[in-house]
Motif scaffolding. Structure first.
Motif, mmCIF file in Angstrom:
data_model
loop_
_atom_site.group_PDB
_atom_site.id
_atom_site.type_symbol
_atom_site.label_atom_id
_atom_site.label_comp_id
_atom_site.label_asym_id
_atom_site.label_seq_id
_atom_site.Cartn_x
_atom_site.Cartn_y
_atom_site.Cartn_z
ATOM 1 N N SER A 59 0.795 -1.182 -0.003
ATOM 2 C CA SER A 59 -0.102 0.125 -0.062
ATOM 3 C C SER A 59 0.919 1.044 0.052
ATOM 4 C CB SER A 59 -1.069 0.179 1.345
ATOM 5 O OG SER A 59 -0.068 0.206 2.357
ATOM 6 N N LEU A 60 0.099 2.531 -0.416
ATOM 7 C CA LEU A 60 1.044 3.526 -0.427
ATOM 8 C C LEU A 60 1.433 4.031 1.149
ATOM 9 C CD1 LEU A 60 -0.769 5.786 -2.813
ATOM 10 C CD2 LEU A 60 1.199 4.701 -3.246
ATOM 11 N N ALA A 61 0.703 3.708 1.984
ATOM 12 C CA ALA A 61 0.793 3.823 3.502
ATOM 13 C C ALA A 61 2.108 3.097 3.922
ATOM 14 C CB ALA A 61 -0.414 3.596 4.371
ATOM 15 N N ALA A 62 2.329 2.024 3.437
ATOM 16 C CA ALA A 62 3.182 1.188 3.984
ATOM 17 C C ALA A 62 4.631 1.569 3.018
ATOM 18 C CB ALA A 62 3.034 -0.323 3.441
ATOM 19 N N LEU A 63 4.406 2.003 1.909
ATOM 20 C CA LEU A 63 5.510 2.510 1.258
ATOM 21 C C LEU A 63 6.099 3.836 2.005
ATOM 22 C CD1 LEU A 63 7.566 2.299 -1.179
ATOM 23 C CD2 LEU A 63 5.861 3.532 -2.635
ATOM 24 N N ALA A 64 5.041 4.512 2.203
ATOM 25 C CA ALA A 64 5.437 5.902 2.853
ATOM 26 C C ALA A 64 6.326 5.689 4.244
ATOM 27 C CB ALA A 64 4.449 6.975 2.863
ATOM 28 N N GLU A 65 5.890 4.553 4.921
ATOM 29 C CA GLU A 65 6.400 4.392 6.490
ATOM 30 C C GLU A 65 7.830 3.920 5.967
ATOM 31 O OE1 GLU A 65 4.024 1.832 8.755
ATOM 32 O OE2 GLU A 65 2.228 2.793 8.538
ATOM 33 N N THR A 66 8.052 3.030 5.104
ATOM 34 C CA THR A 66 9.221 2.463 4.845
ATOM 35 C C THR A 66 10.169 3.715 4.333
ATOM 36 O OG1 THR A 66 8.441 0.463 3.652
ATOM 37 C CG2 THR A 66 10.768 0.782 3.150
ATOM 38 N N ILE A 67 9.796 4.448 3.720
ATOM 39 C CA ILE A 67 10.465 5.633 3.182
ATOM 40 C C ILE A 67 11.007 6.481 4.466
ATOM 41 C CG2 ILE A 67 10.392 8.101 1.928
ATOM 42 C CD1 ILE A 67 8.787 6.377 -0.170
ATOM 43 N N ALA A 68 9.952 6.736 5.360
ATOM 44 C CA ALA A 68 10.284 7.578 6.533
ATOM 45 C C ALA A 68 11.113 7.055 7.276
ATOM 46 C CB ALA A 68 8.784 7.645 7.251
ATOM 47 N N ARG A 69 11.098 5.705 7.300
ATOM 48 C CA ARG A 69 12.150 5.063 8.349
ATOM 49 C C ARG A 69 13.603 4.782 7.836
ATOM 50 N NH1 ARG A 69 8.176 0.675 8.952
ATOM 51 N NH2 ARG A 69 9.213 -0.383 7.248
ATOM 52 N N ARG A 70 13.806 5.358 6.357
ATOM 53 C CA ARG A 70 15.300 5.260 5.784
ATOM 54 C C ARG A 70 15.803 6.564 6.025
ATOM 55 N NH1 ARG A 70 14.177 0.665 5.094
ATOM 56 N NH2 ARG A 70 14.763 -0.738 3.494
ATOM 57 N N LYS A 71 15.043 7.542 6.793
ATOM 58 C CA LYS A 71 15.959 8.682 6.973
ATOM 59 C C LYS A 71 16.989 8.547 7.910
ATOM 60 C CE LYS A 71 12.490 12.436 6.351
ATOM 61 N NZ LYS A 71 11.647 13.430 6.482
ATOM 62 N N GLY A 72 18.365 9.012 7.684
ATOM 63 C CA GLY A 72 19.509 8.673 8.502
ATOM 64 C C GLY A 72 20.093 7.401 8.196
ATOM 65 N N ALA A 73 19.448 6.632 7.252
ATOM 66 C CA ALA A 73 20.134 5.233 6.838
ATOM 67 C C ALA A 73 21.121 5.423 6.002
ATOM 68 C CB ALA A 73 18.936 4.279 6.397
ATOM 69 N N ASP A 74 21.976 4.642 5.975
ATOM 70 C CA ASP A 74 23.259 4.304 5.145
ATOM 71 C C ASP A 74 23.096 4.238 3.674
ATOM 72 O OD1 ASP A 74 25.695 4.110 4.094
ATOM 73 O OD2 ASP A 74 26.275 2.165 5.348
#
Ligand SMILES: N=c1c2ncn([C@@H]3O[C@H](COP(=O)(O)OP(=O)(O)OP(=O)(O)O)[C@@H](O)[C@H]3O)c2ncn1[C@@H]1O[C@H](COP(=O)(O)O)[C@@H](O)[C@H]1O
Length: 106
Positions: free
Chosen positions: A2-17
């Motif tokens: 879902s778009l909501a799940a994709l947006a959450e994944t993207i938000a979790r990547r902030k600060g990732a390598d």
């Protein structure tokens, strides 16, 4: 996904390598995020004009993913976009355009 799940994944990547995540690489570079969105939009346009359904589905997914990343770079969430869409749902697109045209004529 879902778009909501994709947006959450993207938000979790902030600060990732950025060496381990394409999303993190884009989030670290506002210019690159915007440029990639533009490239993917053009690729989707080309497939739409060619009429290749499967390629258009693939490019549309690229466009939506890169749009969400570009928005995340600017601290805009999917909820922000949904709120704007909800606001617009009270009026048809043509009525909204007519009101805007009338306003700009003064
Ligand atoms: N949905 C996507 C997604 N769509 C496209 N892309 C990447 O976007 C990049 C686009 O790069 P290019 O322009 O070079 O690729 P292209 O346009 O296919 O290539 P050409 O047309 O130029 O040949 C590729 O590396 C794709 O893998 C994505 N990368 C990530 N996601 C999602 O984000 C999640 C997290 O990804 P990471 O942050 O990389 O862990 C993933 O699990 C997915 O759910």
């Amino acid at each position: 996904m879902s778009l909501a799940a994709l947006a959450e994944t993207i938000a979790r990547r902030k600060g990732a390598d950025p060496d381990k995540s394409w999303t993190a690489r884009l989030l670290a570079s506002p210019e690159m995020a915007a440029e990639k969105f533009g490239e993917e939009a053009v690729e989707a346009i080309i497939e739409a004009v060619k009429g290749d359904r499967d390629r258009l589905v693939s490019e549309a997914a690229d466009v939506i993913y890169h749009l969400l990343v570009m928005c995340a770079v600017n601290d805009i969430t999917l909820a922000d976009i949904e709120r704007e869409l909800e606001r617009r749902s009270a009026q048809s697109g043509l009525a909204e355009k007519a009101a805007r045209d009338q306003k700009s004529r003064g």
